[in-house]
Enzyme design. Structure first.
Site, PDB file in Angstrom:
ATOM      1  N   LYS A 220       0.846  -1.183   0.000  1.00  0.00           N
ATOM      2  CA  LYS A 220       0.000   0.000   0.000  1.00  0.00           C
ATOM      3  C   LYS A 220       0.890   1.243   0.000  1.00  0.00           C
ATOM      4  CE  LYS A 220      -3.678  -2.551   0.438  1.00  0.00           C
ATOM      5  NZ  LYS A 220      -4.671  -2.695  -0.642  1.00  0.00           N
ATOM      6  N   ASP A 248      -0.528  -0.119  -4.467  1.00  0.00           N
ATOM      7  CA  ASP A 248      -1.982   0.067  -4.424  1.00  0.00           C
ATOM      8  C   ASP A 248      -2.285   1.279  -3.559  1.00  0.00           C
ATOM      9  OD1 ASP A 248      -4.725  -0.162  -4.303  1.00  0.00           O
ATOM     10  OD2 ASP A 248      -4.741  -2.183  -3.441  1.00  0.00           O
ATOM     11  N   GLU A 274      -2.253   0.255  -8.471  1.00  0.00           N
ATOM     12  CA  GLU A 274      -3.626  -0.246  -8.457  1.00  0.00           C
ATOM     13  C   GLU A 274      -4.569   0.833  -7.925  1.00  0.00           C
ATOM     14  OE1 GLU A 274      -6.142  -3.736  -6.106  1.00  0.00           O
ATOM     15  OE2 GLU A 274      -3.986  -3.981  -6.445  1.00  0.00           O
ATOM     16  N   GLU A 303     -11.342  -4.136  -8.511  1.00  0.00           N
ATOM     17  CA  GLU A 303     -12.008  -4.693  -7.342  1.00  0.00           C
ATOM     18  C   GLU A 303     -13.322  -3.982  -7.024  1.00  0.00           C
ATOM     19  OE1 GLU A 303     -10.342  -3.494  -3.210  1.00  0.00           O
ATOM     20  OE2 GLU A 303      -8.614  -3.398  -4.545  1.00  0.00           O
ATOM     21  N   ASP A 326     -13.380  -8.860  -9.279  1.00  0.00           N
ATOM     22  CA  ASP A 326     -13.625  -9.282  -7.907  1.00  0.00           C
ATOM     23  C   ASP A 326     -14.719 -10.345  -7.907  1.00  0.00           C
ATOM     24  OD1 ASP A 326     -14.845  -9.296  -5.196  1.00  0.00           O
ATOM     25  OD2 ASP A 326     -13.371  -7.738  -4.798  1.00  0.00           O
ATOM     26  N   HIS A 353      -8.759  -9.566  -7.826  1.00  0.00           N
ATOM     27  CA  HIS A 353      -8.623  -9.017  -6.477  1.00  0.00           C
ATOM     28  C   HIS A 353      -8.988 -10.116  -5.493  1.00  0.00           C
ATOM     29  CE1 HIS A 353     -10.607  -6.967  -2.931  1.00  0.00           C
ATOM     30  NE2 HIS A 353      -9.343  -6.615  -2.841  1.00  0.00           N
TER      31      HIS A 353
END
Length: 453
Positions: A220, A248, A274, A303, A326, A353
């Protein structure tokens, strides 16, 4: 012998206090409880169909209300009447008066997904096969009969889909054997990089993941440039120059912010960013991708993409380098199969995801189907290491960094009864306890600066 007939259903709101361990923490979600709206269809036989969709805690009761609104449609129906024209079943489920509320998006789409997941689970169990094997054993014509092509025929028709699948028959036997040998779906590890983890936690988890065979990792970002560079530099140092690192940011940036920010991290050799902006901004993703391409970075999203139409447009706009569908947001395997076909047509890899409870269990089926029957290409699948123990058929990783292909009949969605006793909301023992009550009675749970519990 009488046919399998659905006689009733049970719906459960189950939530796990993952925020207490910073699991799932990211720039948008500082405190989330992995939660499932879970449905079990009961039958006149010794078989049940289990399915679920995912939420982040608060609001899971709304998902369950959506399930209660739709689930009665299949009571009294035989399984054969549902699956003989599964494309029609899918279209009918998203039709009617309820469609006006949120056509193929939002909470009703999540509810549709859980119900279809339960029906697919029941079908696979009735055939004695894990769901991925049920699908890959289909002929191209049988595969295509599961899909409602409405809204995507400008890019792919049923006839074109059959031809695509027929062309993939070459080499399918070898790909199936790779799946049976657990060498079909390489994994990438997200559990090393939740935003709320300390550098020490990241280092320890990274070393553990490397020892387990992982070569791909996702972190992240969004802490600020200096903090992001330090964290990513740490991962690059520990994992080595050959490791594949992804990032992400979970939707927090405007388009221009993403375009300005990410090139400053380009020297760290990152595969993609992402969800760099709103998941609904198709043209924004296209702008970001165009801007980052000279820096050797791709763009991924999916996602929070609700349906096949949005994925079609992301592909048409050349907005993504990885399609992250997703399993708990699209309307079941029916719609997922259509998205696999679209991605293959455009040459964009499927990278589902799989960052929440139960998602790896479902996505192991999806990625295996894609590899064996649709794209014919190996593509990475996200792996997180929490809450697998709640399932009767938990996901797993092999020693060489590949996902384990599911072997138990069904869609891997059956949850142990003792889990419901502890975590069903609001009556489970955890949620009736002091900590659970504090969390449930905090109307701002997960909102920075407002949360009180």
């Amino acid at each position: 012998m009488s046919e399998i007939t659905i006689t009733g259903f049970t719906i459960r709101d189950v939530r796990f206090p993952t925020s207490l361990s910073n699991i799932g923490s990211d720039p948008m979600n500082s405190a989330g409880e992995n939660a499932l709206g879970h449905i079990t269809y009961h039958t006149n036989k010794d078989l049940v169909g289990s399915g679920f969709s995912f939420s982040n805690g608060q609001g899971n009761e709304v998902l369950c209300a959506g399930l209660k609104a739709l689930a009665p449609r299949f009571v009294g129906r035989t399984l054969a009447s549902i699956t003989e024209n599964f494309a029609k079943t899918h279209r009918n489920l998203v039709s009617g008066q309820i469609r006006f509320m949120s056509p193929e998006r939002g909470v009703m789409q999540l509810a549709t997904c859980a119900i279809l997941n339960a029906l697919w689970d029941l079908w696979a169990k009735s055939e004695g096969k894990p769901l991925w094997r049920l699908v890959v054993d289909m002929s191209p014509e049988e595969f295509v009969r599961c899909i409602d092509f409405r809204y995507i025929t400008d890019e792919i028709t049923p006839e074109q889909a059959v031809k695509m699948l027929q062309e993939k028959e070459a080499g399918k036997k070898e790909r199936l054997q790779a799946a049976l040998d657990n060498e079909a779906v390489p994994g990438y590890n997200t559990s090393v990089g939740w935003l709320g983890y300390s550098d020490e936690q990241v280092t320890d988890l990274l070393n553990k993941a490397i020892s387990e065979g992982f070569k791909h990792f996702k972190l992240k970002v969004g802490l600020g440039l200096e903090a992001d560079r330090r964290r990513l530099g740490l991962v690059r140092k520990v994992a080595g120059p050959d490791a594949v690192i992804m990032t992400d940011v979970n939707q927090v940036w405007d388009v221009d912010e993403a375009i300005e920010y990410m090139p400053k991290l380009a020297d760290l050799d990152l595969l993609f960013i992402e969800e760099p902006t709103s998941p609904d901004d198709i043209l924004g993703h296209a702008r970001i991708r165009k801007a980052l391409k000279p820096h050797g970075m791709g763009v991924a999203t999916g996602e929070h993409v609700n349906n096949r139409v949005m994925f079609k447009q992301l592909l048409q706009a050349e907005a993504i380098d990885a399609l992250q569908l997703d399993a708990c947001r699209l309307s079941g395997m029916n719609e997922i199969l259509s998205v696999l076909l679209l991605a293959t047509k455009f040459g964009v890899p499927i990278v589902p995801h799989s960052g929440g409870a139960g998602m790896t269990e479902l996505c192991a089926h999806i990625s295996t189907i894609d590899y064996v029957s649709v794209s014919g290409k190996k593509s990475i699948l996200e792996y997180t290491d929490h809450l697998h123990e709640i399932f009767l058929a938990p996901a797993g990783m092999g020693k060489t960094g590949f996902h384990t292909s599911p072997t138990v009949p069904g869609y891997s969605a059956d949850i142990k009864e003792e889990v419901f006793a502890e975590f069903e909301c609001p009556g489970g023992s955890f949620w009736k306890g002091e900590q659970g009550q504090k969390m449930l009675n905090d109307p701002w749970r997960g909102v920075a600066g407002e949360q009180t519990s």
